[in-house]
Design a protein around this motif. Sequence first.
Motif, PDB file in Angstrom:
ATOM      1  N   ASP A   9       0.840  -1.197   0.000  1.00 45.00           N
ATOM      2  CA  ASP A   9       0.000   0.000   0.000  1.00 45.00           C
ATOM      3  C   ASP A   9       0.876   1.248   0.000  1.00 45.00           C
ATOM      4  N   GLY A  10       0.487   2.218  -0.836  1.00 47.06           N
ATOM      5  CA  GLY A  10       1.234   3.459  -0.922  1.00 47.06           C
ATOM      6  C   GLY A  10       2.402   3.427  -1.877  1.00 47.06           C
ATOM      7  N   ALA A  11       2.558   2.333  -2.632  1.00 45.80           N
ATOM      8  CA  ALA A  11       3.702   2.211  -3.547  1.00 45.80           C
ATOM      9  C   ALA A  11       3.511   2.996  -4.837  1.00 45.80           C
ATOM     10  N   GLY A  12       2.282   3.411  -5.136  1.00 43.74           N
ATOM     11  CA  GLY A  12       2.039   4.207  -6.332  1.00 43.74           C
ATOM     12  C   GLY A  12       1.516   3.428  -7.516  1.00 43.74           C
ATOM     13  N   LYS A  13       0.859   2.297  -7.252  1.00 47.91           N
ATOM     14  CA  LYS A  13       0.362   1.459  -8.343  1.00 47.91           C
ATOM     15  C   LYS A  13      -0.656   2.192  -9.215  1.00 47.91           C
ATOM     16  N   SER A  14      -1.600   2.871  -8.585  1.00 50.41           N
ATOM     17  CA  SER A  14      -2.662   3.537  -9.358  1.00 50.41           C
ATOM     18  C   SER A  14      -2.092   4.594 -10.292  1.00 50.41           C
ATOM     19  N   LEU A  50     -14.422  -6.138   2.211  1.00 53.86           N
ATOM     20  CA  LEU A  50     -13.028  -6.478   2.462  1.00 53.86           C
ATOM     21  C   LEU A  50     -12.260  -5.354   3.152  1.00 53.86           C
ATOM     22  N   LEU A  51     -12.531  -4.133   2.778  1.00 51.67           N
ATOM     23  CA  LEU A  51     -11.734  -3.028   3.285  1.00 51.67           C
ATOM     24  C   LEU A  51     -12.263  -2.411   4.573  1.00 51.67           C
ATOM     25  N   HIS A  52     -13.511  -2.738   4.936  1.00 52.11           N
ATOM     26  CA  HIS A  52     -14.091  -2.030   6.079  1.00 52.11           C
ATOM     27  C   HIS A  52     -14.745  -2.919   7.126  1.00 52.11           C
ATOM     28  N   GLU A 141      -3.180   8.963   2.704  1.00 47.12           N
ATOM     29  CA  GLU A 141      -3.965  10.015   3.343  1.00 47.12           C
ATOM     30  C   GLU A 141      -5.049   9.435   4.249  1.00 47.12           C
ATOM     31  N   SER A 142      -5.569   8.275   3.892  1.00 47.01           N
ATOM     32  CA  SER A 142      -6.536   7.576   4.736  1.00 47.01           C
ATOM     33  C   SER A 142      -6.210   6.089   4.685  1.00 47.01           C
ATOM     34  N   LYS A 143      -6.617   5.358   5.720  1.00 47.35           N
ATOM     35  CA  LYS A 143      -6.249   3.950   5.817  1.00 47.35           C
ATOM     36  C   LYS A 143      -7.487   3.076   5.996  1.00 47.35           C
ATOM     37  N   ASP A 144      -7.511   1.966   5.223  1.00 49.14           N
ATOM     38  CA  ASP A 144      -8.594   1.005   5.366  1.00 49.14           C
ATOM     39  C   ASP A 144      -8.188  -0.072   6.368  1.00 49.14           C
ATOM     40  N   ARG A 145      -9.009  -1.099   6.486  1.00 46.06           N
ATOM     41  CA  ARG A 145      -8.764  -2.158   7.470  1.00 46.06           C
ATOM     42  C   ARG A 145      -7.404  -2.827   7.293  1.00 46.06           C
ATOM     43  N   LEU A 146      -7.020  -3.111   6.047  1.00 50.99           N
ATOM     44  CA  LEU A 146      -5.752  -3.788   5.796  1.00 50.99           C
ATOM     45  C   LEU A 146      -4.570  -2.853   6.021  1.00 50.99           C
TER      46      LEU A 146
END
Length: 199
Positions: A9-14, A50-52, A141-146
Amino acid sequence: MFITFEGGDGAGKSTAVQSVATALASNGIRAIVTRQPGDGPLGPSIRQLLLHREMPALSELFLFLADRNQHVERIVRPALERGDVVLCDRYGDSTVAYQGYARGLDVALLKELNGLATGGLCPDLTLLLDLRPEVGLGRLESKDRLDKEALDFHRRIREGFLALAAEDPGRWRVIDASRPASEVSAECVEAVMSRIECR
């Protein structure tokens, strides 16, 4: 051609996916951009769960596999049959890294279940945006469950991705994602274009 983008997460894939899509379009190459989980008829609902929502590891696994199956059948295979390039943000390797290396589920079994869910559809190229989790998580900037899992969990994810890349270097390209986004995107574009030109 089926190209997947993996990493913590946060690696810049998108950002990298969109840069590659833009480069392909400018070269007259048709491509679709998609992600797992989240696309297709069931994807948005599964992604929200999955995320929440908290759940056992096996429930999490089966939801990811259900999403992947409908995603391949409804989006990826039809696009490939039309001759489009498919750019996918996460695929089966994420399940092996997250649920296998990080959660401790059997890696060999996860690979078999991925094969069942996808009908054996394997990417032609996988770009691993590699980044220390301390850095990646700090970018969010915001974090989900994972995202909120312990740092050791994210370190095991990175180790899992690197182990998978080492097993199949012909499919994987490891990209240093600690650099500026423009440099990371440029390397992703180069990797994709060179693979397309070789086909």
